[in-house]
Design an enzyme around this catalytic site. Sequence first.
Site, mmCIF file in Angstrom:
data_model
loop_
_atom_site.group_PDB
_atom_site.id
_atom_site.type_symbol
_atom_site.label_atom_id
_atom_site.label_comp_id
_atom_site.label_asym_id
_atom_site.label_seq_id
_atom_site.Cartn_x
_atom_site.Cartn_y
_atom_site.Cartn_z
ATOM 1 N N THR A 35 13.113 7.424 4.999
ATOM 2 C CA THR A 35 13.558 6.580 6.113
ATOM 3 C C THR A 35 14.959 6.049 5.877
ATOM 4 O OG1 THR A 35 11.231 5.934 6.363
ATOM 5 C CG2 THR A 35 12.850 4.655 7.597
ATOM 6 N N TYR A 93 5.258 11.103 -4.405
ATOM 7 C CA TYR A 93 5.344 11.073 -2.945
ATOM 8 C C TYR A 93 4.929 12.438 -2.426
ATOM 9 C CZ TYR A 93 7.579 10.504 1.704
ATOM 10 O OH TYR A 93 7.848 10.443 3.048
ATOM 11 N N LYS A 114 2.240 7.843 -3.053
ATOM 12 C CA LYS A 114 2.368 7.656 -1.610
ATOM 13 C C LYS A 114 1.833 8.931 -0.983
ATOM 14 C CE LYS A 114 5.686 7.179 2.174
ATOM 15 N NZ LYS A 114 7.123 7.213 2.559
ATOM 16 N N VAL A 146 3.413 2.418 2.400
ATOM 17 C CA VAL A 146 4.871 2.464 2.432
ATOM 18 C C VAL A 146 5.217 2.764 3.884
ATOM 19 C CG1 VAL A 146 6.962 3.570 1.593
ATOM 20 C CG2 VAL A 146 5.027 3.217 0.044
#
EC number: 4.3.3.7
Length: 293
Positions: free
Chosen positions: A48, A136, A164, A204
Amino acid sequence: MKKPIFTGSAVAIITPFTESGVDFEKLEELIEFQIKENTDALVICGTTGEASTMPDEEHKEVIKFAVEKVNRRIPVIAGTGSNDTKHAVALTQYAESVGADAVLSVTPYYNKTTQKGLYQHFKIIAESVKIPVMLYNVPSRTNLNIDPQTVKALSEIENITAIKECNLNQVGEIINLCGDDITVYSGNDDQILPLLALGGKGVVSVLANILPKETHNLVASFLAGDIAESRRIQLKYLDLIKALFVEVSPIPVKAAMNLMGMNVGNCRLPLVEMSEKNLNYLKDTLKKYGLIN
């Protein structure tokens, strides 16, 4: 049992850009807003945050800036992943050197490896530092999944403490295999509650860029045993979450923040402005939630 990096909501914070670079004054303002609104942790230079468009020096500068401005008030998790193991190690070591509390390391992309390669990649990164490493797993972006058995093997490395996870289908298996050796966080805002129900500890979040308190409350309510309130919040914001992902993230969330008067600038190419149709859809959704007039 490994200590969680955080419980609750970590904002996957956007990076505000100007034509000449990062708008550090705006970034500080966003960090203070997040802390004031009860965000539990800050993920800087993640997907992001458009880290893939940042040259190394800028990437490092943003991590260092965030660590200094947060000043230990909440954990700072630095995105330091790369599809080049050596590059990921260098960024990870830098993040540790400037005081990041943990790092977020994404599955290698484009030069797809095997599960054995994934294990070696993350093992080498983790062994290069002492701070916690959050894996992730985002197959929709990398076209590569970290299999639960690989997560189990990685969880045996002392400072690989979290994941994540964007593949809800394997969350239960990961938790069954790893127990308290891995803390699982949702990588999808529309699946926070289901993941918590399976034993996850938080999210997250992209949504937290505009609704940090509400995202925190969704997780906090569940962990406090108020499942009905957590469910209410999750269901209430599903339409908004859908609008925030109507185009490739972070295009819509940045557009939403600009519409809300936050003035965070545009995304960097190759990300472009929203189509008129989708922008109107986003505006209508923000109006529905009372976030703009």
